[in-house]
Each structure stands twice: as C-alpha cells, then as structure tokens.
Design a protein around this motif. Structure first.
Motif, PDB file in Angstrom:
ATOM      1  N   ALA A   2      21.294 -44.444   2.717  1.00 54.38           N
ATOM      2  CA  ALA A   2      20.998 -44.006   4.081  1.00 54.38           C
ATOM      3  C   ALA A   2      20.746 -42.507   4.100  1.00 54.38           C
ATOM      4  O   ALA A   2      21.370 -41.759   3.345  1.00 54.38           O
ATOM      5  N   PRO A   3      19.837 -42.052   4.968  1.00 53.72           N
ATOM      6  CA  PRO A   3      19.613 -40.608   5.053  1.00 53.72           C
ATOM      7  C   PRO A   3      20.849 -39.904   5.576  1.00 53.72           C
ATOM      8  O   PRO A   3      21.583 -40.454   6.385  1.00 53.72           O
ATOM      9  N   GLN A   4      21.075 -38.698   5.084  1.00 49.55           N
ATOM     10  CA  GLN A   4      22.231 -37.926   5.528  1.00 49.55           C
ATOM     11  C   GLN A   4      21.900 -37.213   6.817  1.00 49.55           C
ATOM     12  O   GLN A   4      20.783 -36.755   7.017  1.00 49.55           O
ATOM     13  N   SER A   5      22.898 -37.113   7.710  1.00 52.41           N
ATOM     14  CA  SER A   5      22.696 -36.299   8.901  1.00 52.41           C
ATOM     15  C   SER A   5      22.777 -34.837   8.498  1.00 52.41           C
ATOM     16  O   SER A   5      23.383 -34.484   7.498  1.00 52.41           O
ATOM     17  N   ARG A   6      22.123 -33.996   9.258  1.00 53.30           N
ATOM     18  CA  ARG A   6      22.086 -32.569   8.929  1.00 53.30           C
ATOM     19  C   ARG A   6      22.566 -31.776  10.128  1.00 53.30           C
ATOM     20  O   ARG A   6      22.366 -32.173  11.261  1.00 53.30           O
ATOM     21  N   ASP A   7      23.217 -30.642   9.853  1.00 53.58           N
ATOM     22  CA  ASP A   7      23.680 -29.831  10.971  1.00 53.58           C
ATOM     23  C   ASP A   7      22.525 -29.039  11.566  1.00 53.58           C
ATOM     24  O   ASP A   7      21.500 -28.829  10.940  1.00 53.58           O
ATOM     25  N   GLY A  38      31.948 -28.383  18.264  1.00 51.17           N
ATOM     26  CA  GLY A  38      30.608 -27.848  18.459  1.00 51.17           C
ATOM     27  C   GLY A  38      30.192 -26.746  17.506  1.00 51.17           C
ATOM     28  O   GLY A  38      29.146 -26.143  17.687  1.00 51.17           O
ATOM     29  N   VAL A  39      30.999 -26.460  16.488  1.00 53.01           N
ATOM     30  CA  VAL A  39      30.593 -25.448  15.503  1.00 53.01           C
ATOM     31  C   VAL A  39      30.358 -26.141  14.168  1.00 53.01           C
ATOM     32  O   VAL A  39      30.945 -27.177  13.875  1.00 53.01           O
ATOM     33  N   PRO A  40      29.497 -25.565  13.343  1.00 53.50           N
ATOM     34  CA  PRO A  40      29.199 -26.183  12.051  1.00 53.50           C
ATOM     35  C   PRO A  40      30.424 -26.229  11.141  1.00 53.50           C
ATOM     36  O   PRO A  40      31.281 -25.351  11.179  1.00 53.50           O
ATOM     37  N   ASP A  41      30.462 -27.257  10.342  1.00 55.76           N
ATOM     38  CA  ASP A  41      31.478 -27.369   9.313  1.00 55.76           C
ATOM     39  C   ASP A  41      31.227 -26.269   8.296  1.00 55.76           C
ATOM     40  O   ASP A  41      30.101 -26.056   7.876  1.00 55.76           O
ATOM     41  N   GLY A  42      32.253 -25.551   7.902  1.00 49.01           N
ATOM     42  CA  GLY A  42      32.080 -24.442   6.969  1.00 49.01           C
ATOM     43  C   GLY A  42      32.300 -24.819   5.525  1.00 49.01           C
ATOM     44  O   GLY A  42      32.706 -23.984   4.721  1.00 49.01           O
TER      45      GLY A  42
END
Length: 89
Positions: A2-7, A38-42
């Motif tokens: 499956a395609p990966q989701s992207r931030d 609501g913030v990107p995973d670091g």
C-alpha cells in the motif's frame, strides 16, 4: 504494498522507520515531553543532517503548537538538547 501516507510539511513518509534512526523529542516550557496535535512527527530521518535541516524549517510551527524545546535523538539516545525554540529577546 500500500502507498505510504505523507506529512504535509515536507512530504516524507509518515511513520517510516526502516533504516532511519534520527528524530526529535518535543518538550513543553516545563521540560515535559509533549505530543501536540496537528504538528509533524519529528522522527524517521536517515541522517543527523536531515533531522537538523527539518527542525530549522519547522521550528516556528512547533513553537506555535506549544513545543518550547527539542532534543535530538539517535536510536532513542539523546545526542543533544534540550534546545530552546524561543527566540532571544
């Protein structure tokens, strides 16, 4: 596969960990670890340079979300930090 989701911030795969060991721990003003919504995973950077470049591009967004400082991690080991995201006054 499956395609990966992207931030939305930098179009890197979300939660992609294979072979990636660098990341950031987010801290609030009291020094407690936080995971603001609501913030990107670091996490999930292949190199230290990638992680440091990313924090340089997103620190304002993190600060606005309540992240006061960050700590750089390599495979879960603290490399440096906490490093304040506050601008000097």
């Amino acid at each position: 596969m499956a395609p990966q989701s992207r931030d939305a911030v930098n179009s890197r795969p979300v939660n992609y960990c294979a072979g990636m060991s660098w990341g950031w721990r987010y801290l609030n003003a009291r020094g407690k670890q936080v995971t603001p919504e609501g913030v990107p995973d670091g996490a999930g950077f292949p190199t230290r340079s990638d992680a440091e470049t990313w924090i340089g591009e997103t620190w304002r967004e993190l600060l606005d979300a309540g992240v006061d400082a960050v700590t750089l991690l390599e495979d879960g080991r603290e490399v440096y930090g906490p490093m304040s995201l506050q601008t000097p006054t």
